[in-house]
Scaffold this motif. Structure first.
Motif, PDB file in Angstrom:
ATOM      1  N   ARG A   5     -10.110   8.198  -0.254  1.00 59.16           N
ATOM      2  CA  ARG A   5      -9.002   7.274  -0.012  1.00 59.16           C
ATOM      3  C   ARG A   5      -9.222   6.445   1.260  1.00 59.16           C
ATOM      4  O   ARG A   5      -8.558   5.419   1.447  1.00 59.16           O
ATOM      5  N   THR A  25      -9.731  -2.038   5.870  1.00 59.36           N
ATOM      6  CA  THR A  25     -10.023  -0.775   5.212  1.00 59.36           C
ATOM      7  C   THR A  25      -9.232   0.333   5.897  1.00 59.36           C
ATOM      8  O   THR A  25      -9.106   0.348   7.126  1.00 59.36           O
ATOM      9  N   VAL A  26      -8.700   1.251   5.116  1.00 59.18           N
ATOM     10  CA  VAL A  26      -7.890   2.333   5.678  1.00 59.18           C
ATOM     11  C   VAL A  26      -8.665   3.086   6.751  1.00 59.18           C
ATOM     12  O   VAL A  26      -8.121   3.430   7.811  1.00 59.18           O
ATOM     13  N   ARG A  69     -11.617   4.620   1.760  1.00 60.66           N
ATOM     14  CA  ARG A  69     -12.260   3.368   1.357  1.00 60.66           C
ATOM     15  C   ARG A  69     -11.252   2.331   0.875  1.00 60.66           C
ATOM     16  O   ARG A  69     -11.600   1.165   0.702  1.00 60.66           O
ATOM     17  N   GLU A  70     -10.033   2.740   0.613  1.00 63.26           N
ATOM     18  CA  GLU A  70      -9.053   1.813   0.062  1.00 63.26           C
ATOM     19  C   GLU A  70      -8.750   0.696   1.061  1.00 63.26           C
ATOM     20  O   GLU A  70      -8.807   0.886   2.280  1.00 63.26           O
ATOM     21  N   GLN A  71      -8.422  -0.482   0.525  1.00 59.64           N
ATOM     22  CA  GLN A  71      -8.212  -1.666   1.345  1.00 59.64           C
ATOM     23  C   GLN A  71      -6.813  -2.230   1.137  1.00 59.64           C
ATOM     24  O   GLN A  71      -6.169  -1.981   0.119  1.00 59.64           O
ATOM     25  N   PHE A  72      -6.351  -2.981   2.124  1.00 62.93           N
ATOM     26  CA  PHE A  72      -5.072  -3.675   1.992  1.00 62.93           C
ATOM     27  C   PHE A  72      -5.166  -4.999   2.745  1.00 62.93           C
ATOM     28  O   PHE A  72      -5.932  -5.148   3.694  1.00 62.93           O
ATOM     29  N   ALA A  87       0.845  -1.197   0.000  1.00 66.36           N
ATOM     30  CA  ALA A  87       0.000   0.000   0.000  1.00 66.36           C
ATOM     31  C   ALA A  87       0.879   1.245   0.000  1.00 66.36           C
ATOM     32  O   ALA A  87       2.087   1.169   0.229  1.00 66.36           O
ATOM     33  N   TRP A 126       1.724   9.298   2.266  1.00 69.33           N
ATOM     34  CA  TRP A 126       0.349   9.200   1.731  1.00 69.33           C
ATOM     35  C   TRP A 126      -0.642   9.106   2.883  1.00 69.33           C
ATOM     36  O   TRP A 126      -1.678   9.778   2.887  1.00 69.33           O
TER      37      TRP A 126
END
Length: 404
Positions: free
Chosen positions: A168, A186-187, A170-173, A134, A139
């Protein structure tokens, strides 16, 4: 409460013995449970207990209601304190757990326990994101600044609402790739948790009723940055006044500190050593004598995770070991408990029709007067809970059985 006794041996004449009955009497008065000791406002309850467990939203209200003289005002008054006056604040505290604290203690809690946890949480998040490929810490810092700005504009918001302003989030890792506990994070979930332990955001008003766990987020109230050692001394003084005497093991467990921190804080506040059945305990300076009113009998129905039941690591002086299996879950969380004069004697639950049912597990010394007082507390609880149905977040064997 029995006569005064002093321990013998090397420290003879220096440590006063505090027996089980005296400890139970102190608990009843200091925790606003004994006859004549109940509070008028939720703020008084929080101040008396130092912290209300907040990981189960219903616990906060139920713990307050058990200690108010007029329990019919429990929900309205607790919501006023939490969401309007902000005299009570829901935030991360000891042992990385969510509690509700008096607002004036937030800086103390943050400096004494939050800073160390916050450092670990942020490091862990950055490391987990890096392993997943990620974006980097720069960031993440940009997303954080944008999120806090959005929260400032909105006042209060859910994670989903904040993600409308900062997509951002909503971004996942992938977390722990290849491990048995691999998952997708989820972030927003991880970042808001970090901001919470860092004291930048707190839980706001829930989306639903007072039993809802879907909280909005709010900017944390401003507070001064305190010296860590001074904050630890302050927190320990508050807690010993509420819960002393307590052993070093109790203090280490409740605070989540290293034993060196506990001992330094004990020395800083001039804590007095007393003799307990399980060894040396400590009370706040000048607080070694029995409390007035500790001999008055009382009954209480306390909720799951109530701070009185969860206040000490060593609980045999108020909870018989044989009662643990039906009253605790596998992780050590206590369920709803029935108390008589300073000790746990059973458990309770709410049935689907709203009835409050209870069962005695230890009837030793629980006569007709005690049963009548317990029944009255059950009726009082049902009266103010009304049509609301309360299911503990961490369910225990007896609670499941009684509520069926």
């Amino acid at each position: 409460m029995g006569g005064r006794r002093w321990c013998g041996g090397r420290r003879a004449g220096r440590m006063r013995y505090v027996g089980v009955e005296e400890r139970r009497g102190r608990l009843g008065v200091r925790h606003r449970l004994a006859t004549g000791s109940r509070a008028e406002r939720p703020e008084e309850v929080a101040e008396a207990l130092v912290a209300l467990h907040g990981s189960d939203p219903a616990t906060v209200h139920l713990a307050v209601g058990a200690r108010l003289a007029e329990s019919g005002k429990t929900v309205a008054e607790t919501e006023r304190a939490l969401y309007e006056d902000r005299t009570l604040v829901r935030m991360h505290g000891m042992r990385h757990t969510v509690f509700v604290f008096p607002a004036e203690l937030t800086a103390v809690v943050h400096a004494s326990t939050g800073l160390v946890v916050a450092g670990r949480e942020r490091t862990s998040l950055v490391k987990d994101m890096a392993k997943a490929g990620a974006p980097d810490a720069a960031w993440l810092a940009d997303v954080e600044a944008s999120t806090l700005a959005a929260l400032e504009r909105r006042g209060q918001a859910t994670a989903a609402e904040l993600a409308q302003d900062e997509p951002r989030l909503r971004e996942q890792f992938v977390y722990a790739a290849g491990k048995s506990y691999e998952g997708v994070h989820t972030v927003s979930t991880r970042l808001l948790r970090v901001l919470g332990v860092e004291g930048k955001v707190v839980r706001g008003r829930p989306l639903g009723s007072w039993t809802s766990s879907q909280f909005r987020w709010a900017a944390a109230p401003p507070h001064p940055e305190l010296d860590v050692a001074e904050a630890q001394a302050s927190l320990l003084r508050h807690w010993l006044t509420a819960c002393g005497p307590a052993t070093e093991d109790d203090l280490k467990w409740w605070t989540g500190w290293k034993v060196t921190d506990v001992r330094r804080a004990l020395a800083a506040i001039g804590a007095e050593a007393v003799a307990l059945d399980e060894g040396t305990g400590y009370v706040a300076q000048g607080d070694a004598e029995p409390v007035d009113g500790g001999d008055r009998p009382w009954a209480a129905l306390l909720p799951a995770l109530d701070p009185t039941a969860m206040g000490w690591q060593r609980r045999d002086w108020f909870l018989a070991p044989a009662l643990r299996p039906p009253l605790f879950d596998r992780s050590g969380n206590v369920g709803p408990t029935v108390w008589w004069h300073g000790r746990v004697v059973g458990g309770w639950a709410q049935r689907p029709d709203g009835e409050i049912v209870w069962r005695l597990l230890d009837e030793d010394g629980v006569g007709r007067e005690a049963k009548a007082a317990i029944a009255a507390e059950a009726e009082r609880l049902r009266g103010w809970v009304g049509a609301t149905r309360v299911t503990p977040r961490f369910r225990t064997p007896l609670e499941r059985e009684l509520s069926a």
